[in-house]
Design an enzyme around this catalytic site. Sequence first.
Site, short mmCIF file in Angstrom:
data_model
loop_
_atom_site.label_atom_id
_atom_site.label_comp_id
_atom_site.label_asym_id
_atom_site.label_seq_id
_atom_site.Cartn_x
_atom_site.Cartn_y
_atom_site.Cartn_z
N THR A 90 0.84 -1.20 0.00
CA THR A 90 0.00 0.00 0.00
C THR A 90 0.87 1.25 0.00
O THR A 90 0.63 2.20 -0.76
CB THR A 90 -0.93 0.01 1.23
OG1 THR A 90 -1.76 -1.17 1.20
CG2 THR A 90 -1.81 1.24 1.25
N GLN A 120 -5.85 -1.98 -2.69
CA GLN A 120 -5.23 -0.72 -2.26
C GLN A 120 -4.45 -0.09 -3.41
O GLN A 120 -3.59 -0.74 -4.01
CB GLN A 120 -4.31 -0.95 -1.06
CG GLN A 120 -5.02 -1.42 0.19
CD GLN A 120 -5.13 -2.94 0.29
OE1 GLN A 120 -4.92 -3.64 -0.70
NE2 GLN A 120 -5.46 -3.42 1.47
N GLN A 142 -10.07 2.51 -3.77
CA GLN A 142 -9.71 2.16 -2.39
C GLN A 142 -8.39 2.83 -2.01
O GLN A 142 -7.41 2.77 -2.75
CB GLN A 142 -9.59 0.65 -2.25
CG GLN A 142 -9.28 0.19 -0.83
CD GLN A 142 -9.29 -1.31 -0.66
OE1 GLN A 142 -9.74 -2.03 -1.55
NE2 GLN A 142 -8.81 -1.80 0.47
N ASP A 143 -8.39 3.50 -0.84
CA ASP A 143 -7.17 4.10 -0.28
C ASP A 143 -6.60 5.22 -1.16
O ASP A 143 -5.40 5.29 -1.40
CB ASP A 143 -6.09 3.03 -0.05
CG ASP A 143 -6.44 2.07 1.08
OD1 ASP A 143 -7.53 2.23 1.66
OD2 ASP A 143 -5.64 1.18 1.36
N ASP A 164 -12.41 3.34 2.43
CA ASP A 164 -11.32 3.87 3.27
C ASP A 164 -10.45 4.85 2.48
O ASP A 164 -9.22 4.83 2.56
CB ASP A 164 -10.43 2.73 3.80
CG ASP A 164 -11.21 1.69 4.58
OD1 ASP A 164 -12.26 2.02 5.15
OD2 ASP A 164 -10.77 0.52 4.61
N ARG A 240 -14.67 4.33 9.61
CA ARG A 240 -14.58 3.12 10.43
C ARG A 240 -13.18 3.07 11.04
O ARG A 240 -12.23 3.67 10.51
CB ARG A 240 -14.88 1.86 9.61
CG ARG A 240 -13.91 1.57 8.47
CD ARG A 240 -14.23 0.23 7.84
NE ARG A 240 -13.34 -0.09 6.74
CZ ARG A 240 -13.23 -1.30 6.19
NH1 ARG A 240 -13.95 -2.32 6.68
NH2 ARG A 240 -12.41 -1.53 5.18
N TRP A 242 -9.70 1.95 11.69
CA TRP A 242 -8.61 1.12 11.20
C TRP A 242 -7.76 0.60 12.36
O TRP A 242 -7.33 -0.55 12.37
CB TRP A 242 -7.77 1.94 10.22
CG TRP A 242 -6.62 1.21 9.60
CD1 TRP A 242 -6.52 -0.14 9.37
CD2 TRP A 242 -5.41 1.79 9.12
NE1 TRP A 242 -5.31 -0.42 8.76
CE2 TRP A 242 -4.61 0.74 8.60
CE3 TRP A 242 -4.92 3.09 9.06
CZ2 TRP A 242 -3.36 0.95 8.04
CZ3 TRP A 242 -3.67 3.31 8.50
CH2 TRP A 242 -2.90 2.25 8.00
#
Length: 324
Positions: A90, A120, A142-143, A164, A240, A242
């Site tokens: 990531t 990611q 994502q990310d 996220d 949320r 992590w």
Amino acid sequence: MVPPPSRRTGLQMLPCARPDLATTRASKTRWPPRLISHRIGSSFVIKAGVYEETVRVPFEKTNLVLLGEGMGATVITGAQNVGHNQDVTTYHSATVGVLGDGFAARDLTFENTAGPGAHQAVAFRSDSDQSILESVEFRGHQDTLYARSLRQLYRKCRVAGTVDFIFGNSASVFDRCVIEVVPRAEGPRKAGSNPVAAHGRTDPAQATGFVFSGCAINGSDDYLAAYQRKPGAHRAYLGRPWKEYSRTVYVNCSMGEVVMPEGWLPWREDFALSTLFYGEYGSSGPGANAAARVGWSSQIPSEHVGMYSVETFIQGGEWVPSEQ
């Protein structure tokens, strides 16, 4: 119809036309020479175009300023991701990664275009203390935006993603930003839960957290269309946890209909629900529903709101220039 920006193979620089910004971050450091054609002090004006580049700013290159010609006009793009390459983490998937303190950017787009199955795929990663990004767009799935550590300010930015898509363990303030949930890379018919923020504070003594102040949270046109066709299948959440001591706050934000009434999503079962802090103050719009929020989130008392200001939360009075 406005033509799309042309694709270029190397960053094209112009003399800095904004001396007020150029002098904000005085420095004698150099930008990597393979990426530039001109350098004016520590400031670089990047001509309009789409640049397929992997950009790294090492820790010793401090106080760099990147100035584009507008969000969507100056675009730095990449597609590194975890799902399609087992050797990529990531952290290393970022199109642009910054370590040097005092980084600043304005009027450009950072994106990661990794497609279905990519997982990611970071567009921008920052470990730059006292960094300021203004009118910058971050596009991904994502990310998208990895605000990894230290103090960061995002002002009048646009952040788009799916899961996220704002994450990390920095102390970051998002001031008057547009936060946009977009369809999954597989297409609008792909259903799922889409939490905006995943803050990663690992110790209660850390002075980190995400503050969204005066932001607008909603879905893109494609996401809204998918949501309206099948609301139960497309679920957006404010965040949320992590990590165990995750901290995320929304102050005076407008929330579109795509934000679920419960507001927040668990990571797994009851992980971090007793140690996180998730709060709201002055939320408005169809997605603002204080009565329906999960019991492990909070409504912030008015006397405590000041601690989440730029001046207090990231000590901005010491390093953030006044707005022009």
